[in-house]
Design a protein around this motif. Structure first.
Motif, PDB file in Angstrom:
ATOM      1  N   TYR B  49      47.889 -29.041 -40.778  1.00 31.61           N
ATOM      2  CA  TYR B  49      46.629 -29.244 -41.508  1.00 31.61           C
ATOM      3  C   TYR B  49      46.134 -30.686 -41.396  1.00 31.61           C
ATOM      4  CZ  TYR B  49      47.292 -24.662 -43.698  1.00 31.61           C
ATOM      5  OH  TYR B  49      47.447 -23.324 -43.919  1.00 31.61           O
ATOM      6  N   THR B  52      44.430 -31.115 -38.161  1.00 28.69           N
ATOM      7  CA  THR B  52      43.155 -30.409 -38.000  1.00 28.69           C
ATOM      8  C   THR B  52      42.142 -30.776 -39.086  1.00 28.69           C
ATOM      9  OG1 THR B  52      44.204 -28.505 -39.077  1.00 28.69           O
ATOM     10  CG2 THR B  52      44.013 -28.448 -36.677  1.00 28.69           C
ATOM     11  N   PHE B  85      43.149 -26.731 -31.715  1.00 28.39           N
ATOM     12  CA  PHE B  85      43.114 -25.363 -32.235  1.00 28.39           C
ATOM     13  C   PHE B  85      44.379 -25.098 -33.037  1.00 28.39           C
ATOM     14  CE2 PHE B  85      44.176 -20.907 -32.270  1.00 28.39           C
ATOM     15  CZ  PHE B  85      42.966 -20.275 -32.482  1.00 28.39           C
ATOM     16  N   LEU B  86      44.196 -24.505 -34.210  1.00 29.97           N
ATOM     17  CA  LEU B  86      45.343 -24.134 -35.042  1.00 29.97           C
ATOM     18  C   LEU B  86      45.404 -22.620 -35.205  1.00 29.97           C
ATOM     19  CD1 LEU B  86      47.655 -24.611 -37.069  1.00 29.97           C
ATOM     20  CD2 LEU B  86      45.916 -24.997 -38.836  1.00 29.97           C
ATOM     21  N   SER B  87      46.520 -22.048 -34.795  1.00 31.77           N
ATOM     22  CA  SER B  87      46.784 -20.653 -35.130  1.00 31.77           C
ATOM     23  C   SER B  87      47.459 -20.674 -36.498  1.00 31.77           C
ATOM     24  CB  SER B  87      47.695 -20.027 -34.069  1.00 31.77           C
ATOM     25  OG  SER B  87      48.141 -18.765 -34.516  1.00 31.77           O
ATOM     26  N   PHE B  88      46.739 -20.164 -37.512  1.00 32.91           N
ATOM     27  CA  PHE B  88      47.178 -20.320 -38.907  1.00 32.91           C
ATOM     28  C   PHE B  88      48.432 -19.509 -39.222  1.00 32.91           C
ATOM     29  CE2 PHE B  88      43.583 -22.358 -41.342  1.00 32.91           C
ATOM     30  CZ  PHE B  88      42.791 -22.651 -40.241  1.00 32.91           C
ATOM     31  N   PRO B  91      46.432 -16.447 -41.629  1.00 33.75           N
ATOM     32  CA  PRO B  91      45.014 -16.332 -41.258  1.00 33.75           C
ATOM     33  C   PRO B  91      44.187 -15.851 -42.444  1.00 33.75           C
ATOM     34  CG  PRO B  91      46.426 -15.351 -39.582  1.00 33.75           C
ATOM     35  CD  PRO B  91      47.295 -15.646 -40.760  1.00 33.75           C
ATOM     36  N   VAL B  92      42.962 -16.375 -42.531  1.00 34.31           N
ATOM     37  CA  VAL B  92      42.121 -16.173 -43.715  1.00 34.31           C
ATOM     38  C   VAL B  92      41.162 -14.999 -43.488  1.00 34.31           C
ATOM     39  CG1 VAL B  92      40.467 -17.318 -45.237  1.00 34.31           C
ATOM     40  CG2 VAL B  92      42.264 -18.649 -44.129  1.00 34.31           C
ATOM     41  N   GLU B 159      44.543 -14.287 -34.009  1.00 28.53           N
ATOM     42  CA  GLU B 159      44.568 -15.741 -33.844  1.00 28.53           C
ATOM     43  C   GLU B 159      44.646 -16.089 -32.359  1.00 28.53           C
ATOM     44  OE1 GLU B 159      43.629 -16.534 -37.169  1.00 28.53           O
ATOM     45  OE2 GLU B 159      44.761 -18.358 -36.715  1.00 28.53           O
TER      46      GLU B 159
END
Ligand SMILES: Nc1ncnc2c1ncn2[C@@H]1O[C@H](COP(=O)(O)OP(=O)(O)O)[C@@H](O)[C@H]1O
Ligand SMILES: [Mg+2]
Lengths: 408, 253
Positions: B49, B52, B85-88, B91-92, B159
């Motif tokens: 986090y 990003t 790029f962030l692969s969470f 994911p939201v 993602e």
């Protein structure tokens, strides 16, 4: 002006004196007088009246002045529609109407039975009409597969009052769209719909104006057996605005969908008020109101379902109000009410308010969508559900209008 | 490529801010894949986090640069346009926004920020179909709202879909393996491996060694208490699996 006229309203404001003077210039008419007296009882609605505590027309409307900003251009398509246009002094309409639609422009005022409940409606009934504008515009609808009727209400002037009365005969079907575009110091419209058995109405309302206008849109809907109404509103508010809808399910099996989205920016006030009486068994009401408000904007939602003990049995009714407070300083007042005396019913309501979700906002931004655009996307997605029921000929335009507002 | 030097960061609002990263140093050259492993609560997601630009994660010291550019001063969308790029890990869900609309908006926003032309609708649809196919995401799923009603595994595949569509320069995968069965894990790993490129760097955050059987890292780092306390080759991951963090950390401490 005679003292008698002056005495209609106690301690009148300049705006109220103007209204009394306008009444004084109208031809004598017992029904007109009754409507005006009903209005004069309170004068312009104000905060000391319970139903108007959040929408104070008297305080907002000191005098009747023509706003600096002209009416906004109508975004709704006119293609394929029969267009009726009301201005402060004029009324324009198509030269010919198809069979199934009969129109009567009356110089006389038709009795208005909800005058006590709708003070702005009473005022409109009393002041509608001039040389070229009917006091009551009557429609009788008896067919199906009719072209859409599109009504435009717009400036320019100090005040405009317009009244339309619809009677839908059994099994008739009608699509009505309306654009309330401002450019008038005070614009007040009154629409009354009676649907006989099995009739169907799809009504879509678009309201937008500059920040100096006062706007009232009062409506009554009466539904007979198996009649169905879908009403969808997109309102941007005004200096002060009130969209008030009173519905009576009068015979069994009637169905109402009553949706609205309001978007109130800085200096704008949007009031969505409704009252639905389940006066017959087995009627259905679905109400969804969504709002989004910016700093300095005000939203008002007042909804009431009244379900009497005997006539209201087997009512199925749901009321939802959800609002996004997009910025600090956004103001929303909400009063959802269920008044239920019948025991065998399904009634629910929900009322939520909150900010945009930080996690969602970050997710969009991490993918490269700028903050402003991300906020617009999330807000539009939130609002869109309430606009899904808009007539398909205008739905996309309404969504685009909402998105433009959010992006600006 | 990505150079993190002595990075410290806190989480939470001013008064309750908690130091999570404490002088973290890490260098991922272009073309390499580095894994970060560490116990729960070590600060792995916090690192992703901070890199990003999420609100509430405040840098209190140190620096992070992508190809020499200070990324910590940029807002999240600018970092994304620069290729982060962030692969969470989680994911939201975005109700009301279809996947395709979302991804196309993101691609074109990034292109606009870089001064490039928009991707045309036919090109987008063609590419989306190809990528969807490799990840077993069918057209119907890509029309649904982002992550709404998706299973845990489907969210992770989505993602990777976004990652392949956006073609970022630097990838952070935060526990992309969690919640995946073995078939989905292979599918996801194939997607990630297809992104390997001499000009691209990757940081693969994971709690378990399993993922690294499929995405072979060049280096493995152990993150604990907000710092990289040990760095090694792929064999370090195997040792962690066998001896546990306590064993390996005990030796480092
Ligand atoms: N938003 C937050 N507010 C407060 N504490 C947080 C927040 N996010 C993470 N933390 C704390 O920071 C520490 C590191 O968390 P995290 O980075 O998620 O660890 P990991 O991903 O390695 O499991 C944990 O103690 C966690 O409780
Ligand atoms: Mg984590």
């Amino acid at each position: 002006m005679t003292t008698a006229l002056r005495d209609f309203i106690r301690n009148p404001t300049a705006a109220e004196l103007e209204l009394v003077a306008r009444y004084g210039m109208q031809p004598e008419d017992a029904r007109r007088e009754r409507a005006f007296l009903a209005f004069a009882e309170t004068g312009l609605p104000h905060r000391r009246m319970e139903a108007w505590k959040w929408s104070d027309f008297r305080a907002s409307l000191k005098s009747l002045d023509r706003p600096k900003q002209a009416a906004i251009p109508d975004p709704l398509p006119h293609d394929g529609a029969l267009v009726f246009r009301f201005t402060p002094s004029g009324f324009a309409y198509p030269k010919t109407l198809p069979s199934g639609i009969s129109m009567l422009a009356k110089r006389e005022v038709q009795a208005f039975s909800s005058a006590e409940d709708l003070p702005l409606g009473a005022l409109t009934a009393a002041l509608a009409g001039s040389d070229s504008k009917p006091a009551t515009l009557l429609f009788e609808i008896s067919g199906r597969d009719l072209p859409r009727l599109h009504f435009v209400f717009e400036g320019a002037g100090e005040a405009s009052f317009s009244r339309v009365v619809f009677l839908l005969r059994p099994n008739a079907e009608l699509v009505v769209t309306e654009s309330h575009l401002g450019g008038v110091g005070m614009a007040s419209a009154l629409s009354e719909f009676t649907l006989e058995a099995g009739a169907k109405l799809t009504r879509t309302i678009y309201q937008r104006s500059g920040p100096e206008d006062a706007i009232g849109i009062a409506s009554t809907l009466t539904l007979d057996a198996g009649a169905a109404v879908t009403q969808t509103t997109l309102a941007f508010g005004a200096k002060v605005s009130r969209l008030e809808t009173r519905v009576v399910h009068r015979q069994p099996g009637a169905h109402l969908t009553l949706n609205a989205a309001y978007l109130a920016g800085k200096g704008f006030h949007a009031d969505i008020t409704s009252h639905v009486r389940h006066g017959a068994p087995e009627c259905v009401t679905r109400q969804l109101t969504k709002g989004a408000v910016l700093d300095g904007g005000t939203g008002v939602f007042q909804g009431k379902f009244l379900v009497p003990r005997i006539t209201g049995q087997h009512t199925d009714a749901d009321m939802q109000h959800q609002v996004l407070l997009l910025e600090d300083g956004a103001q929303v007042f909400a009063k959802p009410e269920l008044e239920i005396y019948a025991d065998d019913v399904q009634c629910a309501h929900g009322n939520t308010s909150g900010a945009l979700d930080d996690a969602q906002l970050f997710y969009l931004r991490q993918r490269g969508i700028p903050e402003r655009q991300a906020r617009g996307m999330l807000t539009e997605a939130f609002i869109a559900e309430a606009l899904e029921t808009a007539d398909e000929t205008v739905r996309d335009v309404m969504l685009a209008e909402a998105q433009d507002w959010l992006a600006s | 490529m990505l150079k993190i030097t002595n990075l410290s960061a806190t989480v939470g609002e001013a008064a309750e801010a908690k130091g999570i990263l404490n002088g973290l140093t890490l260098d991922v050259p272009a073309g390499e894949v580095h894994a970060i492993m560490g116990p729960n609560g070590a600060g792995k997601s916090t690192l992703s986090y901070v890199l990003t630009g999420r609100n509430g994660y405040d840098v209190t010291g140190g620096s992070a640069t992508l190809n020499g550019e200070d990324i910590l001063a940029m807002d999240p969308e600018t970092r994304a346009a620069k290729g982060m790029f962030l692969s969470f890990q989680y994911p939201v869900e975005i109700p009301g926004v279809p996947v395709m609309t979302f991804v196309r908006t993101a691609i074109n926003a990034q292109r606009k920020a870089r001064g490039e032309d928009e991707m045309s609708a036919p090109d987008f649809i063609k590419r989306s179909r190809e990528v969807g196919k490799t990840l077993n995401l069918n057209a119907e799923m890509l029309k649904r709202p982002v992550n709404v009603g998706f299973s845990g595994g489907e969210k992770k595949r989505l993602e990777i879909y976004q990652m392949m569509m956006l073609e970022p320069k630097f990838l952070i995968l935060d526990e992309t393996d969690s919640g995946l069965d073995i078939d989905a894990l292979k599918t996801v790993a194939d997607g990630v491996n297809a992104m390997r490129d001499p000009s691209r760097g990757m940081l693969v955050i994971t709690h378990y060694q399993r993922l690294l059987d499929y995405i072979k890292p060049d280096k493995v780092h152990v993150l604990a208490k907000g710092r990289i306390i040990k760095t090694g080759g792929p064999d370090l991951a195997l040792r962690l699996e066998k001896e546990g963090y306590d064993g390996v950390l005990g030796e480092a401490a």
